[in-house]
Write a protein that holds these residues in place. Structure first.
Motif: not given
Length: 703
Positions: A684-699
């Motif tokens: 189950k992906p961490a919710a923060l990981l999903e938010r970071l990818v959705a926002a196009g964040r690299a860090r």
């Protein structure tokens, strides 16, 4: 004249004092100021010689690390060209070295014609610790000054040497009589040089550095060290630069050094190591707590438990000159614990790291006792008893009754709830977790576990005392296993499950060690003890009671008494520390897979990498999202310093950024789809990981 340097002329001597606090880092502004001052001295007919020194004592701790990887690193005047200009001055230039000359600071001294140092100064080229090599002439000038072998040792080890050793090697021309007399002695040295009509630059002892070693020295050095370097780039680049010093004239060698430095600076490994460097400095900052908060006095420490862990913890404090009361329940256990501490110090004496007198001084700081009453005046008490909640609660109830008001009460638990332990006292504000890693007298990491009631001054005081005893403290919130051991669970889970599915312990471990981890999962568990891992897992059994399949292999080995290296059998067979694959474990995995209806198949190395590492990363991101870890870089420090994750990969979360967060998320989603019910349950992906990818964040950061 800029305030970055102090400039004055005294009786024909120009004194140029570096004045950029705190360590005279050689950023572009200071480089420009040094060049201006030296040009001024060179153009002044009344100046006969120049002394370069630290205006406030310390000479120079090196380059401005914040410039690396940016255009500022080579903004004019860049350090290599500044130093070339200094070597061309027609007046004697003397480096008067106080406290430190490290990295670019030592290269600055090497560009001077002469060097004098206070007796206790330290000199070194630690660039390799940042994935770099000396890039301002150090790899070319140092071998010409002291010879190839000692120069290479300084650069590859990255360790500074004392002024006495530097003088023996010829790196220094003089030793001052003391710290306070450094400038006076430098002036006298300058007068001698002028009286002798000495040249501006002394002739190098080894004009051809290759002549200082055997013809095959460099090839033999490479063959002996490359296995230890694994995939690290920087040592190989250092060696290539020294080879250039042996094979090329100085001017051409400097050009080659510059090329190699640029390669190192642009590498992912150097970026990772610079990330670690700044992470260590950031880890000590506690949001919401001011740096000037009044701290509690720690003048006496008590440790409860004289076993391997308790003895190691006690050693940390006596090493720092802090008296320790060591408590045990039985005299035999206490005597054994004190004897083991003495034995550890005797090994250090044999290795030349301690003198016999220092051994006795440290043992005198230890006070063994069987009576809790002897802990009444301790400022900090650390329990290191068996990892069972009921036992620790009983210890803390006793401490609550006997310890003085304001004493800090710390638990060395590796996984238990610090808040529950604190609740067994009437002073939860004084309770904190201090999770030392084994062996406690060696391992640098200290997880500082902040309970919900822990007072700010308790947290700040323990962070301060941790640094005093040479530890790297990282703050964690309260959860099972804190940062490190909580992340270890999914990492270890996937390794176990992969063996059920068809991999072998050897294959899994090789994938991880090929990534340069110090150990694979199974060799690590064998070293720590399969019994220890079982007991920790058993105390948290409710967390995975819905699917205990993956840990059945470990449970079976525990039941068979195969506890790892200490019993000679675990996931591997052992003869001493030499391990070999045990086909009984492979057969056991096949049997358990049949019982659990786990399909077996060939497992590829990439799948092992992705499942183990992506689950490790995912848990770390979840910890950040929950606020258990303050920052992603803290998580990296825990895994580098406590679990052997390679520093040149920057830690698991920095590694994830290098891989690409979108790739990590896609991998987790892939195995969630393809591993059936097991994948649905655990991937189950961490919710923060999903938010970071959705926002196009690299860090990785909280959003």
């Amino acid at each position: 004249m800029t305030t970055l340097v102090n400039y004055r002329v005294e009786d024909g001597l120009a004194l140029i004092g570096l004045a950029r606090p705190p360590v005279n880092a050689l950023g572009q502004p200071l480089r420009a100021a040094i060049l201006d001052a030296c040009e001024r001295a060179a153009a002044d007919a009344s100046v006969q010689a120049i002394i370069l020194h630290g205006a406030h004592g310390l000479f120079c701790a090196g380059a401005d690390i914040g410039e690396f990887g940016s255009e500022a690193s080579f903004a004019a005047p860049d350090l290599p060209n500044l130093l070339l200009r200094l070597t061309a001055l027609d007046k004697p230039l003397i480096a008067a070295i106080g406290t430190l000359a490290l990295g670019g600071g030592l290269e600055l001294a090497l560009a001077c014609g002469y060097r004098i140092s206070e007796p206790d100064a330290r000199l070194g080229l630690p660039e390799i610790n940042l994935g770099l090599l000396p890039g301002a002439g150090g790899t070319q000038r140092l071998p010409r000054l002291i010879g190839v072998e000692p120069a290479l040792d300084m650069m590859i080890s990255g360790q500074p040497i004392g002024a006495g050793r530097a003088f023996e090697l010829g790196l220094l021309d003089r030793l001052a009589s003391g710290k306070e007399s450094l400038l006076d002695d430098a002036r006298a040295f300058a007068r001698e040089l002028l009286d002798q009509r000495a040249p501006a630059q002394r002739t190098s002892r080894f004009a051809n550095p290759a002549e200082s070693v055997a013809a095959d020295f460099l090839s033999q050095f490479r063959a002996a060290n490359e296995p230890r370097w694994k995939s690290r780039l920087a040592p190989r680049l250092v060696l290539a630069a020294v080879e250039a010093a042996c094979n090329l004239p100085l001017a051409e060698g400097l050009v080659r050094e510059h090329e190699l430095f640029k390669e190192a600076e642009a590498s992912k490994q150097s970026a990772a190591l610079r990330h670690v460097f700044f992470a260590e400095r950031e880890a000590g900052r506690i949001p919401g707590i001011e740096a000037d908060i009044p701290l509690r006095r720690i003048e006496k420490v008590a440790v409860i438990g004289a076993g391997t862990m308790g003895g190691g913890i006690a050693m940390n404090f006596v090493n720092a000159g802090i008296p320790v009361a060591l408590l045990e329940q039985k005299g035999e256990a206490l005597d054994c614990g004190l004897a083991n501490i003495r034995k550890n110090y005797e090994i250090s004496v044999k290795r030349g790291k301690l003198t016999a007198a220092q051994l006795e001084q440290r043992m005198e700081l230890l006070f063994g006792t069987l009576d809790y009453a002897d802990l009444a005046d301790a400022d900090l008490v650390i329990e290191a008893v068996f990892e069972k909640l009921e036992i620790k609660q009983q210890v803390f109830r006793e401490l609550d009754r006997l310890c003085k008001p304001g004493a800090i009460l710390a638990s060395n638990t590796s996984s238990l709830d610090v808040d529950v332990i604190a609740a067994s006292t009437s002073r939860p504000q004084d309770v904190i977790g201090l999770h030392f890693f084994s062996p406690a007298n060696v391992m640098r990491l200290l997880e500082v576990v902040r309970g919900k009631a822990t007072a700010p001054d308790v947290l700040a005081t323990t962070m301060k005392i941790a640094k005093r005893i040479g530890k790297l403290p990282v703050i964690s919130g309260v959860c099972f296993g804190f940062i490190g051991n909580r992340m270890l669970e999914p990492y270890s889970r996937e390794a176990h499950r992969l063996v059920l599915e068809g991999a072998t312990p050897t294959q899994v471990d090789k994938v991880l060690t090929d990534l340069d981890l110090n150990m694979g999962v199974f060799s690590m568990l064998d070293l720590a003890g399969i019994d220890v891992n079982f007991l920790v897992r058993n105390s948290n059994r409710a967390a995975f009671a819905h699917d205990e399949s993956y840990c059945r292999l470990g449970d079976e080995l525990y039941a068979q008494g195969r506890h790892g290296q200490k019993t000679g059998r675990g996931f591997y067979l052992y003869e001493g520390r030499n391990r070999q694959e045990d086909y009984e474990v492979v057969a056991l995995a096949e049997r358990l897979a049949g019982e659990l209806h786990v399909p077996r198949r060939p497992v590829g190395d990439q799948e092992i990498h992705d499942r183990c590492l992506f689950m490790l990363i995912n848990e770390g991101i979840q910890l950040l999202d929950e606020g258990i870890a303050l920052r992603a870089s803290d998580i990296d420090l825990v895994w580098i310093n406590g679990y052997g994750f390679p520093a040149h990969l920057g830690g698991p979360l920095h590694y994830a950024e290098q891989l690409g967060l979108d790739k990590v998320l896609a991998g987790i989603q892939h195995y969630r789809r393809t591993l059936g019910g097991y994948g649905e349950m655990w991937f189950k992906p961490a919710a923060l990981l999903e938010r970071l990818v959705a926002a196009g964040r690299a860090r990785i950061e909280k959003i």
